[in-house]
Write a protein that holds these residues in place. Structure first.
Motif, PDB file in Angstrom:
ATOM      1  N   ARG A  19       0.805  -1.227   0.000  1.00 44.71           N
ATOM      2  CA  ARG A  19       0.000   0.000   0.000  1.00 44.71           C
ATOM      3  C   ARG A  19       0.840   1.279   0.000  1.00 44.71           C
ATOM      4  O   ARG A  19       0.303   2.369  -0.157  1.00 44.71           O
ATOM      5  CB  ARG A  19      -0.917   0.023   1.219  1.00 44.71           C
ATOM      6  CG  ARG A  19      -1.879  -1.129   1.272  1.00 44.71           C
ATOM      7  CD  ARG A  19      -3.172  -0.730   0.618  1.00 44.71           C
ATOM      8  NE  ARG A  19      -4.170  -1.773   0.778  1.00 44.71           N
ATOM      9  CZ  ARG A  19      -4.795  -2.320  -0.239  1.00 44.71           C
ATOM     10  NH1 ARG A  19      -4.534  -1.936  -1.463  1.00 44.71           N
ATOM     11  NH2 ARG A  19      -5.693  -3.243  -0.044  1.00 44.71           N
ATOM     12  N   LEU A  20       2.139   1.164   0.199  1.00 42.69           N
ATOM     13  CA  LEU A  20       2.999   2.352   0.256  1.00 42.69           C
ATOM     14  C   LEU A  20       3.248   2.916  -1.144  1.00 42.69           C
ATOM     15  O   LEU A  20       3.286   2.172  -2.120  1.00 42.69           O
ATOM     16  CB  LEU A  20       4.344   1.995   0.890  1.00 42.69           C
ATOM     17  CG  LEU A  20       4.322   1.621   2.359  1.00 42.69           C
ATOM     18  CD1 LEU A  20       5.701   1.130   2.791  1.00 42.69           C
ATOM     19  CD2 LEU A  20       3.889   2.800   3.214  1.00 42.69           C
ATOM     20  N   PRO A  21       3.445   4.219  -1.236  1.00 42.80           N
ATOM     21  CA  PRO A  21       3.825   4.805  -2.524  1.00 42.80           C
ATOM     22  C   PRO A  21       5.181   4.261  -2.981  1.00 42.80           C
ATOM     23  O   PRO A  21       5.997   3.813  -2.165  1.00 42.80           O
ATOM     24  CB  PRO A  21       3.922   6.301  -2.233  1.00 42.80           C
ATOM     25  CG  PRO A  21       3.217   6.524  -0.944  1.00 42.80           C
ATOM     26  CD  PRO A  21       3.277   5.233  -0.197  1.00 42.80           C
ATOM     27  N   ALA A  22       5.428   4.312  -4.265  1.00 42.61           N
ATOM     28  CA  ALA A  22       6.673   3.783  -4.830  1.00 42.61           C
ATOM     29  C   ALA A  22       7.909   4.518  -4.312  1.00 42.61           C
ATOM     30  O   ALA A  22       9.003   3.952  -4.323  1.00 42.61           O
ATOM     31  CB  ALA A  22       6.626   3.860  -6.352  1.00 42.61           C
ATOM     32  N   THR A  23       7.743   5.735  -3.849  1.00 41.45           N
ATOM     33  CA  THR A  23       8.894   6.506  -3.366  1.00 41.45           C
ATOM     34  C   THR A  23       9.322   6.126  -1.944  1.00 41.45           C
ATOM     35  O   THR A  23      10.354   6.584  -1.483  1.00 41.45           O
ATOM     36  CB  THR A  23       8.572   8.010  -3.398  1.00 41.45           C
ATOM     37  OG1 THR A  23       7.402   8.245  -2.604  1.00 41.45           O
ATOM     38  CG2 THR A  23       8.331   8.480  -4.827  1.00 41.45           C
ATOM     39  N   ILE A  24       8.532   5.313  -1.274  1.00 41.48           N
ATOM     40  CA  ILE A  24       8.851   4.904   0.098  1.00 41.48           C
ATOM     41  C   ILE A  24       9.334   3.459   0.073  1.00 41.48           C
ATOM     42  O   ILE A  24       8.700   2.583  -0.517  1.00 41.48           O
ATOM     43  CB  ILE A  24       7.629   5.057   1.026  1.00 41.48           C
ATOM     44  CG1 ILE A  24       7.224   6.528   1.101  1.00 41.48           C
ATOM     45  CG2 ILE A  24       7.932   4.517   2.416  1.00 41.48           C
ATOM     46  CD1 ILE A  24       6.006   6.794   1.945  1.00 41.48           C
ATOM     47  N   HIS A  25      10.462   3.206   0.714  1.00 37.03           N
ATOM     48  CA  HIS A  25      11.062   1.872   0.740  1.00 37.03           C
ATOM     49  C   HIS A  25      10.123   0.886   1.459  1.00 37.03           C
ATOM     50  O   HIS A  25       9.515   1.238   2.474  1.00 37.03           O
ATOM     51  CB  HIS A  25      12.412   1.927   1.459  1.00 37.03           C
ATOM     52  CG  HIS A  25      13.256   0.730   1.209  1.00 37.03           C
ATOM     53  ND1 HIS A  25      13.085  -0.445   1.876  1.00 37.03           N
ATOM     54  CD2 HIS A  25      14.283   0.523   0.350  1.00 37.03           C
ATOM     55  CE1 HIS A  25      13.959  -1.343   1.453  1.00 37.03           C
ATOM     56  NE2 HIS A  25      14.709  -0.759   0.521  1.00 37.03           N
ATOM     57  N   PRO A  26      10.002  -0.328   0.945  1.00 35.16           N
ATOM     58  CA  PRO A  26       9.119  -1.328   1.569  1.00 35.16           C
ATOM     59  C   PRO A  26       9.485  -1.675   3.015  1.00 35.16           C
ATOM     60  O   PRO A  26       8.662  -2.203   3.751  1.00 35.16           O
ATOM     61  CB  PRO A  26       9.266  -2.562   0.678  1.00 35.16           C
ATOM     62  CG  PRO A  26       9.756  -2.040  -0.626  1.00 35.16           C
ATOM     63  CD  PRO A  26      10.550  -0.816  -0.321  1.00 35.16           C
ATOM     64  N   PHE A  27      10.709  -1.386   3.418  1.00 37.28           N
ATOM     65  CA  PHE A  27      11.117  -1.638   4.797  1.00 37.28           C
ATOM     66  C   PHE A  27      10.218  -0.903   5.783  1.00 37.28           C
ATOM     67  O   PHE A  27      10.006  -1.365   6.912  1.00 37.28           O
ATOM     68  CB  PHE A  27      12.580  -1.227   4.992  1.00 37.28           C
ATOM     69  CG  PHE A  27      13.103  -1.492   6.369  1.00 37.28           C
ATOM     70  CD1 PHE A  27      13.403  -2.784   6.776  1.00 37.28           C
ATOM     71  CD2 PHE A  27      13.289  -0.459   7.267  1.00 37.28           C
ATOM     72  CE1 PHE A  27      13.869  -3.033   8.053  1.00 37.28           C
ATOM     73  CE2 PHE A  27      13.764  -0.695   8.540  1.00 37.28           C
ATOM     74  CZ  PHE A  27      14.056  -1.988   8.936  1.00 37.28           C
TER      75      PHE A  27
END
Length: 76
Positions: free
Chosen positions: A42-50
Motif C-alpha cells: 500500500r505504500l507509494p513507490a517513493t517509500i522503501h518497503p522496509f
C-alpha cells in the motif's frame, strides 16, 4: 534496579519467562508477515518497503503485548 522500578504501570511487565517469550514469538510470527506484506504493497513507490515491516512490528507489538497481559499467567 528492581522489577518494580523498571515497570511504569502495574501489571505491564510480563517478565522474561518461557511462556511469554514463546507466545510473543509465535503470535509475532503469525501476525507480522502478512501485515508487513499488506502495508508494503500500500505504500507509494517513493517509500522503501522496509517501512511496511517497521509499521507491522510496531502494530504487532502494540497489540500482542497488551493481549498477553490480559491472559492469566503472563503478568509478572
Amino acid at each position: 534496579m528492581t522489577d518494580n522500578e523498571t515497570c511504569t504501570r502495574p501489571g505491564a511487565h510480563h517478565g522474561p519467562t518461557a511462556p511469554s517469550i514463546a507466545a510473543g514469538a509465535i503470535l509475532g510470527a503469525i501476525l507480522a508477515p502478512p501485515l508487513a506484506a499488506y502495508t508494503s504493497r500500500r505504500l507509494p513507490a517513493t517509500i522503501h518497503p522496509f517501512v511496511g515491516n517497521v509499521v507491522s512490528m510496531t502494530v504487532c507489538t502494540g497489540v500482542v503485548v497488551p493481549a498477553l497481559g490480559l491472559l492469566p499467567g503472563f503478568v509478572h
